[in-house]
Design an enzyme around this catalytic site. Sequence first.
Site, PDB file in Angstrom:
ATOM      1  N   ASP A   1      -6.596  -1.484   0.473  1.00 41.96           N
ATOM      2  CA  ASP A   1      -5.828  -2.163   1.712  1.00 41.96           C
ATOM      3  C   ASP A   1      -5.001  -1.258   1.811  1.00 41.96           C
ATOM      4  O   ASP A   1      -3.957   0.220   1.914  1.00 41.96           O
ATOM      5  CB  ASP A   1      -4.492  -3.116   1.021  1.00 41.96           C
ATOM      6  CG  ASP A   1      -5.880  -4.190   0.251  1.00 41.96           C
ATOM      7  OD1 ASP A   1      -6.563  -4.712   1.671  1.00 41.96           O
ATOM      8  OD2 ASP A   1      -4.766  -5.376  -0.279  1.00 41.96           O
TER       9      ASP A   1
ATOM     10  N   HIS B   1     -11.177  -3.330  -4.146  1.00 41.57           N
ATOM     11  CA  HIS B   1     -11.756  -4.608  -3.870  1.00 41.57           C
ATOM     12  C   HIS B   1     -12.433  -5.082  -3.565  1.00 41.57           C
ATOM     13  O   HIS B   1     -12.509  -4.721  -1.578  1.00 41.57           O
ATOM     14  CB  HIS B   1     -10.884  -5.661  -4.539  1.00 41.57           C
ATOM     15  CG  HIS B   1      -9.533  -5.733  -3.083  1.00 41.57           C
ATOM     16  ND1 HIS B   1      -8.473  -4.536  -2.495  1.00 41.57           N
ATOM     17  CD2 HIS B   1      -8.950  -6.496  -1.921  1.00 41.57           C
ATOM     18  CE1 HIS B   1      -7.703  -4.535  -1.396  1.00 41.57           C
ATOM     19  NE2 HIS B   1      -8.066  -5.218  -1.049  1.00 41.57           N
TER      20      HIS B   1
ATOM     21  N   ARG C   1      -1.176 -13.821   0.759  1.00 38.51           N
ATOM     22  CA  ARG C   1      -1.070 -12.723  -0.684  1.00 38.51           C
ATOM     23  C   ARG C   1       0.307 -11.758  -0.275  1.00 38.51           C
ATOM     24  O   ARG C   1       0.867 -11.734   1.590  1.00 38.51           O
ATOM     25  CB  ARG C   1      -2.048 -11.685  -0.195  1.00 38.51           C
ATOM     26  CG  ARG C   1      -2.240 -11.757   1.371  1.00 38.51           C
ATOM     27  CD  ARG C   1      -3.579 -10.888   1.720  1.00 38.51           C
ATOM     28  NE  ARG C   1      -2.781  -8.955   1.271  1.00 38.51           N
ATOM     29  CZ  ARG C   1      -3.362  -7.619   1.301  1.00 38.51           C
ATOM     30  NH1 ARG C   1      -4.028  -7.678   0.949  1.00 38.51           N
ATOM     31  NH2 ARG C   1      -2.467  -6.988   1.650  1.00 38.51           N
TER      32      ARG C   1
HETATM   33 FE   LIG Z   1      -7.719  -6.341   0.807  1.00 28.69          FE
END
Ligand SMILES: [Fe+2]
Length: 287
Positions: free
Chosen positions: A109, A260, A275
């Site tokens: 991320d 991921h 999230r």
């Molecule tokens: Fe992600």
Amino acid sequence: MTLTSSLSKVTATPVTPNIGAVIDGIDLTDSSPDNIAAIYQLLLEHGVLFFRNSMLEPEQHKALAKGFGKPSIFPLFELLVKPGSEPEFLTDIVDAHDDPPKADIWHTDVTWVAEPPKLAILQAVDVPESGGDTLWADLHAAYETLSPPMQDFFDGLVVTHRVSEVILDAARRGGEKLASMLLEKFPPVQHPLIRTHPETGRKALFVADEFMIAIDGMHEDESQMWLDWLRDYINNPNFHVRWSWTQGDLAIWDERRTNHRALSNHYPSYRHMRRCTVAGDKPYFKD
Ligand SMILES: [Fe+2]
């Protein structure tokens, strides 16, 4: 593994030998330092933690994140915050017929900022009947499996990362000015290709598919060849853990150790995840 904290008896059942464990015996609504330290220790050991039957309310989800440090705001949302108002760091990810899934690609991320997040917490609020699994790749295992000459070659290389077209398109929906602001405030950044984990000292292959644009100092064709090779290399299922979500599942993962990918095969079925991420430090390489 079983550990006994002052609060509870905790068990961690590995999902694979490399990465991922199902955790029982921890109350996620308890943000006391002892409880947070127990979770964090398990995270450093297993990389991805899965908690079943753990539906948190949004405020509980936020409190858990704050236990691990400063919540991070997604850069695009940071630009949209009105002066004087509190930015929201919890994000609803809703896949629907008119809003298809967007994360079906290997990534870590927000690697396109100087200090990417250190961990993420994802709650399954509403899940499809089947499909929509999430995969994580263990980037420590990926590095440690390389031959010593390959490790030597990659050690010390630097990669330029920048915001992806998918995120820029999302910004453009708010106007060209917003997309320009995003590019201006978050120009390309350099990160080491091999990243040393700041707490365990283990090395990881720090790859982030669509955010990586070039290996510094290489000719364009050389850089492209190695970036393609790296993308292909982490596709090895031996590095992966895969999770099929049930409503109420919650996962916490270490962003410094993992890639991921959120599969999109449930589309057009509805799915709702919630999230947030917690701020991290500048990635570095230390031999
Ligand atoms: Fe992600």
